[in-house]
Design a protein around this motif. Structure first.
Motif, PDB file in Angstrom:
ATOM      1  N   LEU A   1      -6.601   3.125  19.186  1.00 57.74           N
ATOM      2  CA  LEU A   1      -8.055   2.968  19.302  1.00 57.74           C
ATOM      3  C   LEU A   1      -8.568   1.740  18.544  1.00 57.74           C
ATOM      4  CD1 LEU A   1      -9.235   6.684  18.961  1.00 57.74           C
ATOM      5  CD2 LEU A   1      -9.119   5.291  21.046  1.00 57.74           C
ATOM      6  N   MET A   2      -7.953   1.444  17.404  1.00 60.15           N
ATOM      7  CA  MET A   2      -8.441   0.324  16.588  1.00 60.15           C
ATOM      8  C   MET A   2      -7.864  -1.022  17.013  1.00 60.15           C
ATOM      9  SD  MET A   2      -8.701   2.030  12.848  1.00 60.15           S
ATOM     10  CE  MET A   2      -9.831   0.820  12.189  1.00 60.15           C
ATOM     11  N   THR A   3      -6.618  -1.025  17.512  1.00 60.46           N
ATOM     12  CA  THR A   3      -5.983  -2.307  17.827  1.00 60.46           C
ATOM     13  C   THR A   3      -5.512  -2.413  19.265  1.00 60.46           C
ATOM     14  OG1 THR A   3      -3.768  -1.557  17.199  1.00 60.46           O
ATOM     15  CG2 THR A   3      -5.143  -2.492  15.445  1.00 60.46           C
ATOM     16  N   GLY A   4      -5.483  -1.284  19.979  1.00 60.13           N
ATOM     17  CA  GLY A   4      -4.973  -1.294  21.346  1.00 60.13           C
ATOM     18  C   GLY A   4      -3.451  -1.317  21.411  1.00 60.13           C
ATOM     19  N   ALA A   5      -2.788  -1.130  20.262  1.00 56.65           N
ATOM     20  CA  ALA A   5      -1.325  -1.205  20.212  1.00 56.65           C
ATOM     21  C   ALA A   5      -0.692   0.063  20.762  1.00 56.65           C
ATOM     22  CB  ALA A   5      -0.861  -1.416  18.772  1.00 56.65           C
ATOM     23  N   SER A   6       0.350  -0.104  21.547  1.00 59.11           N
ATOM     24  CA  SER A   6       1.130   1.036  22.025  1.00 59.11           C
ATOM     25  C   SER A   6       1.916   1.598  20.837  1.00 59.11           C
ATOM     26  CB  SER A   6       2.089   0.594  23.118  1.00 59.11           C
ATOM     27  OG  SER A   6       3.097  -0.241  22.576  1.00 59.11           O
ATOM     28  N   PRO A   7       2.424   2.831  20.955  1.00 57.48           N
ATOM     29  CA  PRO A   7       3.211   3.378  19.841  1.00 57.48           C
ATOM     30  C   PRO A   7       4.380   2.482  19.434  1.00 57.48           C
ATOM     31  CG  PRO A   7       2.636   5.131  21.342  1.00 57.48           C
ATOM     32  CD  PRO A   7       2.185   3.847  21.984  1.00 57.48           C
ATOM     33  N   SER A   8       5.109   1.947  20.414  1.00 55.74           N
ATOM     34  CA  SER A   8       6.251   1.093  20.062  1.00 55.74           C
ATOM     35  C   SER A   8       5.788  -0.217  19.426  1.00 55.74           C
ATOM     36  CB  SER A   8       7.116   0.823  21.289  1.00 55.74           C
ATOM     37  OG  SER A   8       6.357   0.208  22.298  1.00 55.74           O
ATOM     38  N   ALA A   9       4.682  -0.783  19.889  1.00 59.12           N
ATOM     39  CA  ALA A   9       4.157  -2.012  19.291  1.00 59.12           C
ATOM     40  C   ALA A   9       3.663  -1.757  17.867  1.00 59.12           C
ATOM     41  CB  ALA A   9       3.026  -2.572  20.150  1.00 59.12           C
ATOM     42  N   TYR A  10       3.051  -0.606  17.659  1.00 59.28           N
ATOM     43  CA  TYR A  10       2.566  -0.261  16.318  1.00 59.28           C
ATOM     44  C   TYR A  10       3.737  -0.128  15.345  1.00 59.28           C
ATOM     45  CZ  TYR A  10       0.759   2.482  12.441  1.00 59.28           C
ATOM     46  OH  TYR A  10       0.453   2.939  11.188  1.00 59.28           O
ATOM     47  N   VAL A  11       4.769   0.586  15.750  1.00 55.45           N
ATOM     48  CA  VAL A  11       5.943   0.765  14.884  1.00 55.45           C
ATOM     49  C   VAL A  11       6.613  -0.584  14.619  1.00 55.45           C
ATOM     50  CG1 VAL A  11       8.250   1.811  14.742  1.00 55.45           C
ATOM     51  CG2 VAL A  11       6.308   3.164  15.557  1.00 55.45           C
ATOM     52  N   ALA A  12       6.720  -1.423  15.637  1.00 56.00           N
ATOM     53  CA  ALA A  12       7.347  -2.740  15.484  1.00 56.00           C
ATOM     54  C   ALA A  12       6.541  -3.658  14.573  1.00 56.00           C
ATOM     55  CB  ALA A  12       7.546  -3.390  16.845  1.00 56.00           C
ATOM     56  N   SER A  13       5.237  -3.436  14.509  1.00 54.40           N
ATOM     57  CA  SER A  13       4.380  -4.305  13.699  1.00 54.40           C
ATOM     58  C   SER A  13       4.407  -3.953  12.210  1.00 54.40           C
ATOM     59  CB  SER A  13       2.937  -4.236  14.199  1.00 54.40           C
ATOM     60  OG  SER A  13       2.351  -2.991  13.850  1.00 54.40           O
ATOM     61  N   ARG A  14       4.998  -2.833  11.860  1.00 51.17           N
ATOM     62  CA  ARG A  14       5.025  -2.410  10.453  1.00 51.17           C
ATOM     63  C   ARG A  14       5.931  -3.339   9.642  1.00 51.17           C
ATOM     64  NH1 ARG A  14       1.849   2.126   8.833  1.00 51.17           N
ATOM     65  NH2 ARG A  14       3.009   1.690   6.966  1.00 51.17           N
TER      66      ARG A  14
END
Length: 148
Positions: free
Chosen positions: A90-103
């Motif tokens: 909701l805040m960034t539009g990131a998919s779950p895999s993109a969110y995990v990869a961005s950590r």
């Protein structure tokens, strides 16, 4: 049903504290210290929150059985991971895999360890954590220990 309620309350307490701390961390600490250090700085506070929340919920619902407490932690983990991924979307539009990869590799690994601890900590707490009144201190020995 009691275990589900306990897991939901555990999630709400920890997620709520994390949300408040995150709204301090992101605008104030991240620009000055960087994301990695800011997240690592927040983790001891969250560890204390997790411990206190687990203890409170276990006492509130009188969950003496370790399997029940592990289920409570698992329910809370599923809710927390779902909320985390939904909020990231909701805040960034990131998919779950993109969110995990961005950590960050360091703080992300520490975060993953904290998630595992969050799930298992209720089962690791001693069974003496269950009490009718969480604010009443337990007596050691007491006056009954001298009766024969």
């Amino acid at each position: 049903m009691r275990t589900l309620k306990a897991g939901a309350l555990y999630f709400v307490l920890v997620f709520g504290a994390g949300f408040v701390l995150g709204s301090i961390r992101v605008p104030f600490l991240v620009p000055r210290l960087g994301a990695r250090f800011a997240e690592l700085l927040e983790m001891p506070v969250m560890l204390a929150v997790v411990f206190m929340a687990a203890r409170y919920v276990i006492r509130r619902y009188a969950l003496a059985d370790r399997r029940t407490r592990l289920l409570m932690g698992t329910i809370a983990l599923v809710l927390l991971a779902s909320a985390e991924l939904l909020l990231a979307f909701l805040m960034t539009g990131a998919s779950p895999s993109a969110y995990v990869a961005s950590r960050d590799p360091v703080s992300g690994s520490a975060f993953l360890a904290m998630l595992v601890l969050f799930a298992v900590l209720p089962a690791l707490l001693p069974s003496g954590a269950v009490s009718d009144n969480p604010f009443k201190p337990k007596s050691v020995g007491g006056s009954d220990s001298f009766k024969r």
